[in-house]
Design a protein around this motif. Sequence first.
Motif, PDB file in Angstrom:
ATOM      1  N   THR A  88       0.838  -1.252   0.047  1.00  0.00           N
ATOM      2  CA  THR A  88      -0.111  -0.163   0.058  1.00  0.00           C
ATOM      3  C   THR A  88       1.005   1.189  -0.133  1.00  0.00           C
ATOM      4  O   THR A  88       0.589   2.216  -0.963  1.00  0.00           O
ATOM      5  N   ALA A  89       2.082   1.189   0.830  1.00  0.00           N
ATOM      6  CA  ALA A  89       2.578   2.393   0.974  1.00  0.00           C
ATOM      7  C   ALA A  89       3.509   2.655  -0.540  1.00  0.00           C
ATOM      8  O   ALA A  89       3.719   3.789  -0.880  1.00  0.00           O
ATOM      9  N   ALA A  90       3.900   1.584  -1.167  1.00  0.00           N
ATOM     10  CA  ALA A  90       4.708   1.755  -2.164  1.00  0.00           C
ATOM     11  C   ALA A  90       3.633   2.309  -3.385  1.00  0.00           C
ATOM     12  O   ALA A  90       4.294   3.326  -4.005  1.00  0.00           O
ATOM     13  N   LEU A  91       2.618   1.755  -3.379  1.00  0.00           N
ATOM     14  CA  LEU A  91       1.793   2.469  -4.403  1.00  0.00           C
ATOM     15  C   LEU A  91       1.257   3.889  -4.232  1.00  0.00           C
ATOM     16  O   LEU A  91       1.171   4.549  -5.197  1.00  0.00           O
ATOM     17  N   THR A  92       0.863   4.183  -2.792  1.00  0.00           N
ATOM     18  CA  THR A  92       0.320   5.363  -2.513  1.00  0.00           C
ATOM     19  C   THR A  92       1.330   6.346  -2.610  1.00  0.00           C
ATOM     20  O   THR A  92       1.321   7.684  -3.209  1.00  0.00           O
ATOM     21  N   ARG A  93       2.660   5.908  -2.427  1.00  0.00           N
ATOM     22  CA  ARG A  93       3.867   7.018  -2.612  1.00  0.00           C
ATOM     23  C   ARG A  93       4.345   7.366  -3.983  1.00  0.00           C
ATOM     24  O   ARG A  93       4.565   8.357  -4.334  1.00  0.00           O
ATOM     25  N   HIS A  94       4.017   6.265  -4.720  1.00  0.00           N
ATOM     26  CA  HIS A  94       4.044   6.451  -6.384  1.00  0.00           C
ATOM     27  C   HIS A  94       2.875   7.402  -6.908  1.00  0.00           C
ATOM     28  O   HIS A  94       3.345   8.316  -7.765  1.00  0.00           O
ATOM     29  N   ALA A  95       1.640   7.430  -6.308  1.00  0.00           N
ATOM     30  CA  ALA A  95       0.577   8.240  -6.945  1.00  0.00           C
ATOM     31  C   ALA A  95       0.986   9.798  -6.327  1.00  0.00           C
ATOM     32  O   ALA A  95       0.778  10.480  -7.092  1.00  0.00           O
ATOM     33  N   ASP A  96       1.627   9.676  -5.202  1.00  0.00           N
ATOM     34  CA  ASP A  96       1.960  11.119  -4.644  1.00  0.00           C
ATOM     35  C   ASP A  96       2.964  11.748  -5.606  1.00  0.00           C
ATOM     36  O   ASP A  96       2.990  12.804  -6.019  1.00  0.00           O
ATOM     37  N   LEU A  97       4.053  10.899  -6.010  1.00  0.00           N
ATOM     38  CA  LEU A  97       5.064  11.502  -6.857  1.00  0.00           C
ATOM     39  C   LEU A  97       4.377  11.961  -8.136  1.00  0.00           C
ATOM     40  O   LEU A  97       4.915  13.034  -8.774  1.00  0.00           O
ATOM     41  N   VAL A  98       3.714  10.919  -8.767  1.00  0.00           N
ATOM     42  CA  VAL A  98       3.007  11.437 -10.053  1.00  0.00           C
ATOM     43  C   VAL A  98       2.067  12.603 -10.042  1.00  0.00           C
ATOM     44  O   VAL A  98       2.217  13.624 -10.798  1.00  0.00           O
ATOM     45  N   SER A  99       1.485  12.836  -8.887  1.00  0.00           N
ATOM     46  CA  SER A  99       0.676  13.891  -8.790  1.00  0.00           C
ATOM     47  C   SER A  99       1.453  15.283  -8.519  1.00  0.00           C
ATOM     48  O   SER A  99       0.951  16.337  -9.082  1.00  0.00           O
ATOM     49  N   ARG A 100       2.507  15.414  -7.825  1.00  0.00           N
ATOM     50  CA  ARG A 100       3.326  16.226  -7.533  1.00  0.00           C
ATOM     51  C   ARG A 100       3.853  16.824  -8.999  1.00  0.00           C
ATOM     52  O   ARG A 100       4.232  17.914  -9.232  1.00  0.00           O
ATOM     53  N   VAL A 101       4.378  15.703 -10.020  1.00  0.00           N
ATOM     54  CA  VAL A 101       5.032  15.990 -11.181  1.00  0.00           C
ATOM     55  C   VAL A 101       3.833  16.783 -12.034  1.00  0.00           C
ATOM     56  O   VAL A 101       4.036  17.648 -12.682  1.00  0.00           O
ATOM     57  N   LEU A 102       2.443  16.349 -11.944  1.00  0.00           N
ATOM     58  CA  LEU A 102       1.468  16.763 -12.749  1.00  0.00           C
ATOM     59  C   LEU A 102       1.161  18.310 -12.207  1.00  0.00           C
ATOM     60  O   LEU A 102       0.879  19.190 -13.068  1.00  0.00           O
ATOM     61  N   ALA A 117      14.799  27.911 -17.472  1.00  0.00           N
ATOM     62  CA  ALA A 117      15.895  28.368 -16.278  1.00  0.00           C
ATOM     63  C   ALA A 117      15.081  28.711 -15.279  1.00  0.00           C
ATOM     64  O   ALA A 117      15.736  28.273 -14.194  1.00  0.00           O
ATOM     65  N   SER A 118      13.787  29.158 -15.110  1.00  0.00           N
ATOM     66  CA  SER A 118      13.186  29.392 -13.930  1.00  0.00           C
ATOM     67  C   SER A 118      12.223  28.109 -13.539  1.00  0.00           C
ATOM     68  O   SER A 118      11.623  28.545 -12.205  1.00  0.00           O
ATOM     69  N   SER A 119      11.884  27.157 -14.228  1.00  0.00           N
ATOM     70  CA  SER A 119      11.108  26.305 -13.625  1.00  0.00           C
ATOM     71  C   SER A 119      11.831  24.918 -12.943  1.00  0.00           C
ATOM     72  O   SER A 119      12.280  24.146 -13.543  1.00  0.00           O
ATOM     73  N   HIS A 120      11.779  24.708 -11.623  1.00  0.00           N
ATOM     74  CA  HIS A 120      12.323  23.612 -10.775  1.00  0.00           C
ATOM     75  C   HIS A 120      11.311  23.062 -10.007  1.00  0.00           C
ATOM     76  O   HIS A 120      10.688  23.687  -9.168  1.00  0.00           O
ATOM     77  N   CYS A 121      11.286  21.745 -10.394  1.00  0.00           N
ATOM     78  CA  CYS A 121      10.389  21.056  -9.630  1.00  0.00           C
ATOM     79  C   CYS A 121      10.903  20.473  -8.236  1.00  0.00           C
ATOM     80  O   CYS A 121      12.191  20.209  -8.440  1.00  0.00           O
ATOM     81  N   ARG A 122      10.349  20.742  -7.217  1.00  0.00           N
ATOM     82  CA  ARG A 122      11.012  20.141  -5.970  1.00  0.00           C
ATOM     83  C   ARG A 122      10.774  18.921  -5.658  1.00  0.00           C
ATOM     84  O   ARG A 122      10.113  18.362  -4.848  1.00  0.00           O
ATOM     85  N   LEU A 123      11.876  18.122  -6.315  1.00  0.00           N
ATOM     86  CA  LEU A 123      11.912  16.610  -6.043  1.00  0.00           C
ATOM     87  C   LEU A 123      13.120  16.394  -5.434  1.00  0.00           C
ATOM     88  O   LEU A 123      14.340  17.117  -5.836  1.00  0.00           O
ATOM     89  N   SER A 124      13.661  15.533  -4.731  1.00  0.00           N
ATOM     90  CA  SER A 124      14.940  15.153  -4.318  1.00  0.00           C
ATOM     91  C   SER A 124      15.464  14.487  -5.501  1.00  0.00           C
ATOM     92  O   SER A 124      15.099  14.178  -6.659  1.00  0.00           O
ATOM     93  N   GLY A 125      16.941  14.360  -5.239  1.00  0.00           N
ATOM     94  CA  GLY A 125      17.794  13.847  -6.328  1.00  0.00           C
ATOM     95  C   GLY A 125      17.536  12.481  -6.843  1.00  0.00           C
ATOM     96  O   GLY A 125      17.141  12.246  -8.201  1.00  0.00           O
ATOM     97  N   PRO A 126      17.114  11.547  -5.867  1.00  0.00           N
ATOM     98  CA  PRO A 126      16.554  10.143  -6.363  1.00  0.00           C
ATOM     99  C   PRO A 126      15.175  10.268  -6.957  1.00  0.00           C
ATOM    100  O   PRO A 126      14.936   9.527  -8.191  1.00  0.00           O
TER     101      PRO A 126
END
Length: 250
Positions: free
Chosen positions: A69-83, A186-195
């Motif tokens: 459950t954690a793996a799938l919901t974490r992936h959903a959160d990442l995709v949502s943040r990207v979108l 140059a100005s658009s930076h998504c707040r994601l960690s390196g990994p």
Amino acid sequence: MTATAVRPTGLIPAPRAAADDATTQVARPEPAACRAVAYQRVLHQLVRRELRLLADLATWAPPGEDQRTAALTRHADLVSRVLLHHHAVEREAVWPALLRAAPAPARDAVEDWTARCARIDHMLRDLSTAARQWQVAGTDPARSAFASACRALADAVDAQTGEEERTLLPLLAEHLATEDWAAITASSHCRLSGPEQLFVLGLALEDSCAGDRARLLGGLPWSARTAWRVYGARRYRSAVVRLRGAPPAS
């Protein structure tokens, strides 16, 4: 969570062919608008695919297994943040630049985009709520609600991005100035960690055509290209196997 515990999905992507994959084509500098359109197309493709994969994977997930459950919901959160970040860049930078260059033909299309994306952003909040409820309850109905939210969002994104690609991207290709796209990137930076950044790069590369792959990698700093080559691709493959129960397409 081992890969063998994950039921493989039938929706694993395959690399996409395109006209610019032709080996006889002569390499030449691309207009900024072509790179902008390619970025939009690849991002749309990534989000549509991952939302449908999430719906499929959640359907087969054991409802009471916390790690899955954690793996799938974490992936959903990442995709949502990207979108959400993608929508913010379009709303704050891309479409204003287009409206400055072509106000009359773009205005109605941008207004339609605004209404559609407001609905999608609301659905992303609903998906976040469904994910939290599944994590807390761990029940079959909660899992089904999460899968349904992923599927409904995928349908909405399909319709919205399809209309955007029919109406706005041709205008972008025709009118976007080189200096405008340079300023946006140059100005658009998504707040994601390196990994997270390397993982999203893998998602973007996975089923892109050769031309889009070259654009993506060519637009990265040398350090990021090196990180992807040295360890990013290997870690991406391992993460995908854990998530999907099958390796990436390529």
